[in-house]
Design a protein around this motif. Structure first.
Motif, PDB file in Angstrom:
ATOM      1  N   MET A   1       0.858  -1.196   0.000  1.00 20.55           N
ATOM      2  CA  MET A   1       0.000   0.000   0.000  1.00 20.55           C
ATOM      3  C   MET A   1       0.884   1.232   0.000  1.00 20.55           C
ATOM      4  O   MET A   1       1.651   1.453   0.916  1.00 20.55           O
ATOM      5  N   ASN A   2       0.814   2.003  -1.042  1.00 15.90           N
ATOM      6  CA  ASN A   2       1.583   3.238  -1.103  1.00 15.90           C
ATOM      7  C   ASN A   2       0.619   4.406  -1.013  1.00 15.90           C
ATOM      8  O   ASN A   2      -0.013   4.778  -1.986  1.00 15.90           O
ATOM      9  N   LEU A   3       0.495   4.974   0.170  1.00  9.18           N
ATOM     10  CA  LEU A   3      -0.478   6.034   0.367  1.00  9.18           C
ATOM     11  C   LEU A   3      -0.122   7.279  -0.423  1.00  9.18           C
ATOM     12  O   LEU A   3      -0.987   8.065  -0.784  1.00  9.18           O
ATOM     13  N   THR A   4       1.168   7.452  -0.702  1.00 12.33           N
ATOM     14  CA  THR A   4       1.568   8.593  -1.501  1.00 12.33           C
ATOM     15  C   THR A   4       1.024   8.476  -2.915  1.00 12.33           C
ATOM     16  O   THR A   4       0.639   9.455  -3.533  1.00 12.33           O
ATOM     17  N   GLN A   5       0.978   7.253  -3.463  1.00 12.99           N
ATOM     18  CA  GLN A   5       0.460   7.087  -4.800  1.00 12.99           C
ATOM     19  C   GLN A   5      -1.055   7.229  -4.836  1.00 12.99           C
ATOM     20  O   GLN A   5      -1.626   7.676  -5.812  1.00 12.99           O
ATOM     21  N   GLU A   6      -1.735   6.808  -3.777  1.00 11.51           N
ATOM     22  CA  GLU A   6      -3.180   6.994  -3.722  1.00 11.51           C
ATOM     23  C   GLU A   6      -3.523   8.476  -3.640  1.00 11.51           C
ATOM     24  O   GLU A   6      -4.540   8.935  -4.121  1.00 11.51           O
ATOM     25  N   ASN A   7      -2.631   9.230  -2.999  1.00  9.31           N
ATOM     26  CA  ASN A   7      -2.874  10.660  -2.820  1.00  9.31           C
ATOM     27  C   ASN A   7      -1.574  11.410  -3.052  1.00  9.31           C
ATOM     28  O   ASN A   7      -0.804  11.625  -2.125  1.00  9.31           O
ATOM     29  N   ARG A  92      14.584   3.044  -5.582  1.00 12.88           N
ATOM     30  CA  ARG A  92      14.506   2.066  -6.675  1.00 12.88           C
ATOM     31  C   ARG A  92      13.311   1.139  -6.540  1.00 12.88           C
ATOM     32  O   ARG A  92      12.635   0.831  -7.525  1.00 12.88           O
ATOM     33  N   TYR A  93      13.050   0.658  -5.317  1.00 14.63           N
ATOM     34  CA  TYR A  93      12.008  -0.349  -5.117  1.00 14.63           C
ATOM     35  C   TYR A  93      10.771   0.172  -4.406  1.00 14.63           C
ATOM     36  O   TYR A  93       9.751  -0.525  -4.360  1.00 14.63           O
ATOM     37  N   GLY A  94      10.846   1.384  -3.834  1.00  8.62           N
ATOM     38  CA  GLY A  94       9.751   1.894  -3.033  1.00  8.62           C
ATOM     39  C   GLY A  94       9.965   1.571  -1.571  1.00  8.62           C
ATOM     40  O   GLY A  94      10.574   0.546  -1.224  1.00  8.62           O
ATOM     41  N   VAL A  95       9.463   2.429  -0.700  1.00  6.35           N
ATOM     42  CA  VAL A  95       9.667   2.249   0.736  1.00  6.35           C
ATOM     43  C   VAL A  95       9.036   0.947   1.221  1.00  6.35           C
ATOM     44  O   VAL A  95       9.638   0.181   1.984  1.00  6.35           O
ATOM     45  N   GLU A  96       7.808   0.671   0.759  1.00 10.01           N
ATOM     46  CA  GLU A  96       7.090  -0.497   1.266  1.00 10.01           C
ATOM     47  C   GLU A  96       7.798  -1.806   0.925  1.00 10.01           C
ATOM     48  O   GLU A  96       7.965  -2.685   1.778  1.00 10.01           O
ATOM     49  N   ALA A 203       3.474  -8.059   3.972  1.00  9.37           N
ATOM     50  CA  ALA A 203       3.636  -8.458   2.574  1.00  9.37           C
ATOM     51  C   ALA A 203       2.467  -8.031   1.681  1.00  9.37           C
ATOM     52  O   ALA A 203       2.695  -7.477   0.596  1.00  9.37           O
ATOM     53  N   PRO A 204       1.197  -8.254   2.074  1.00 10.05           N
ATOM     54  CA  PRO A 204       0.105  -7.838   1.184  1.00 10.05           C
ATOM     55  C   PRO A 204       0.090  -6.336   0.914  1.00 10.05           C
ATOM     56  O   PRO A 204      -0.239  -5.905  -0.192  1.00 10.05           O
ATOM     57  N   GLN A 205       0.453  -5.531   1.918  1.00  9.18           N
ATOM     58  CA  GLN A 205       0.471  -4.079   1.723  1.00  9.18           C
ATOM     59  C   GLN A 205       1.606  -3.658   0.794  1.00  9.18           C
ATOM     60  O   GLN A 205       1.418  -2.840  -0.115  1.00  9.18           O
ATOM     61  N   SER A 206       2.783  -4.237   0.991  1.00  6.55           N
ATOM     62  CA  SER A 206       3.938  -3.825   0.197  1.00  6.55           C
ATOM     63  C   SER A 206       3.827  -4.271  -1.255  1.00  6.55           C
ATOM     64  O   SER A 206       4.255  -3.550  -2.168  1.00  6.55           O
ATOM     65  N   LEU A 207       3.234  -5.411  -1.493  1.00 11.47           N
ATOM     66  CA  LEU A 207       3.145  -5.927  -2.861  1.00 11.47           C
ATOM     67  C   LEU A 207       2.082  -5.212  -3.679  1.00 11.47           C
ATOM     68  O   LEU A 207       2.045  -5.364  -4.909  1.00 11.47           O
TER      69      LEU A 207
END
Length: 419
Positions: A1-7, A92-96, A203-207
């Protein structure tokens, strides 16, 4: 889950932080906050679990005090050596997803420590330390990005989780070891269980992270020439040196003074549990003040005086000094993390300042437990460590006074696109 991308408003292209959009679900933030705390809980048991078992490891393996000092220092040194990788990996990979890698590698290192043998113990400690180094850097950046309006509160909460993990390991490692056949390897390896649990939660949030986040990079320049950045760095390093002296050597110090192993572990655990409360209380109080200079210096003095009490005061007062040390140390750690956020104008600078503070700071911090072991080896006791504790606490007070000034580090943060 990338909250920055959602908002995208959370981290605008110009690096400024804006409040989350009304459409961002509260449940998503709550889940993210809980996950951050679960990750933080697992970033300290490798230190305190080793501390309470150190006399058994020395006795059963024949390690010298100097070699034990190297063992307690190794993961702390890795915290500094691997911290600079965190911003690059996150870009490179994102924080999550980077944090998911942190959890997996931490689990492997913890399991390796439970394999048995000195080689596996050193290798597992280094691997776990490398993973923790990256996690240490990214958590303040994540707080700055997604909890910009509640940075002090969230910093206090995940610091509470850090302390909770250390306290749990200090309290339960020795009883678990006794219950499972007095195997120090099993006592260390059992702490892989909570790591596996947090991996399943995270794992589900990061993926689900949006892959586009990996291409947004920022150039931060001028940080290593900034005086305030160096004061933040030395404050982080010197207070961390005190903290790892406590986590690595307080139990052996108390056992040599006459306490049994379980009681010594409980004193350490209670001291760290007190840190849980002060770590929650200090950041919100500190940010309401004009600056944090007095908080930083006073907490360093309290932590240092309490360590001297644990070294020399009558054993009948050991609980008083342990609690007082927890007040000082917990407040120090929480406010050291808080000033990284407060001295940074945006989340990208926070990531780089956190990387600098923890790279140099933890390399400096590694000298603390190392010198405790060396001083014990040279003198045959722990009394000489009093001078070390005085120097570290005085240095933390001086650098903390500078780091507490209400201003930002003077750097440039500019966006650029990856090729």
């Amino acid at each position: 889950m990338n909250l920055t991308q959602e908002n995208p408003g959370i981290a605008a292209n110009d690096g400024r932080i804006t409040p989350p959009a009304p459409g961002l679900r509260r449940a998503a933030l709550l889940l993210l906050g809980l996950s951050v705390m679960l990750i933080a809980f697992n970033l300290r048991p490798i230190f305190s679990s080793l501390s309470v078992l150190l006399p058994e490891i020395i006795r059963q393996t024949g390690l010298s005090s100097a070699s034990a000092g190297y063992l307690t220092t190794l993961p702390v040194l890795c915290l500094g050596l691997f911290a600079p990788l965190a911003p690059r990996l996150a870009q490179r990979y994102g924080v999550e997803r980077t944090l998911l890698g942190v959890v997996i590698i931490l689990g492997l290192g913890t399991a390796l420590r439970g394999y048995g043998g000195i080689g596996a113990l050193f290798a597992g400690s280094a691997l776990a330390g490398a993973a923790i180094a990256v996690g240490n850097v990214l958590l303040p950046s994540l707080v700055k990005r997604d909890f910009a309006n509640h940075a002090a509160t969230m910093t206090g909460l995940y610091t509470m989780a850090l302390c909770g993990g250390a306290a749990a390991a200090a309290a339960f490692t020795l009883p678990i070891t006794h219950a499972l056949g007095n195997s120090w390897a099993i006592g260390l390896g059992v702490w892989v269980i909570p790591v596996v649990i947090v991996a399943l939660v995270w794992a589900p949030q990061s993926l689900r992270q949006n892959s586009r986040a990996r291409h947004a990079t920022y150039t931060v320049s001028g940080l290593w020439r900034d005086r305030l950045a160096w004061q933040v760095t030395f404050f982080m390093g010197l207070q961390s040196a005190l903290a790892y002296c406590v986590m690595g050597w307080l139990a052996p110090i108390l056992r040599e003074r006459g306490l049994d192993g379980v009681t010594a572990g409980l004193v350490v655990s209670v001291s760290i549990m007190v840190q849980v409360f002060t770590s929650v209380l200090v950041p919100p109080l500190a940010v309401r003040c004009k600056d944090q200079r007095f908080f930083n210096a006073a907490l360093a003095a309290i932590a240092g005086v309490a360590l001297l009490g644990l070294l020399f005061a009558p054993l009948s007062t050991v609980w008083v000094w342990g609690i007082l040390q927890g007040v000082g140390q917990g407040g120090l750690f929480a406010i050291a993390l808080t000033v990284i956020v407060l001295r940074s104008p945006d989340s990208h600078v926070a990531a780089h300042l956190s990387s600098m503070a923890q790279c140099v700071g933890y390399i400096l911090a590694a000298t603390g437990p190392l010198f405790v072991g060396l001083l014990h080896s040279w003198t045959g006791g722990y009394s000489a460590t009093a001078w070390l504790f005085i120097v570290l606490s005085a240095g933390a007070a001086i650098s903390g006074w500078g780091a507490g000034r209400t201003t930002y580090v003077k750097v440039k943060s500019t966006p650029r696109k990856s090729p």
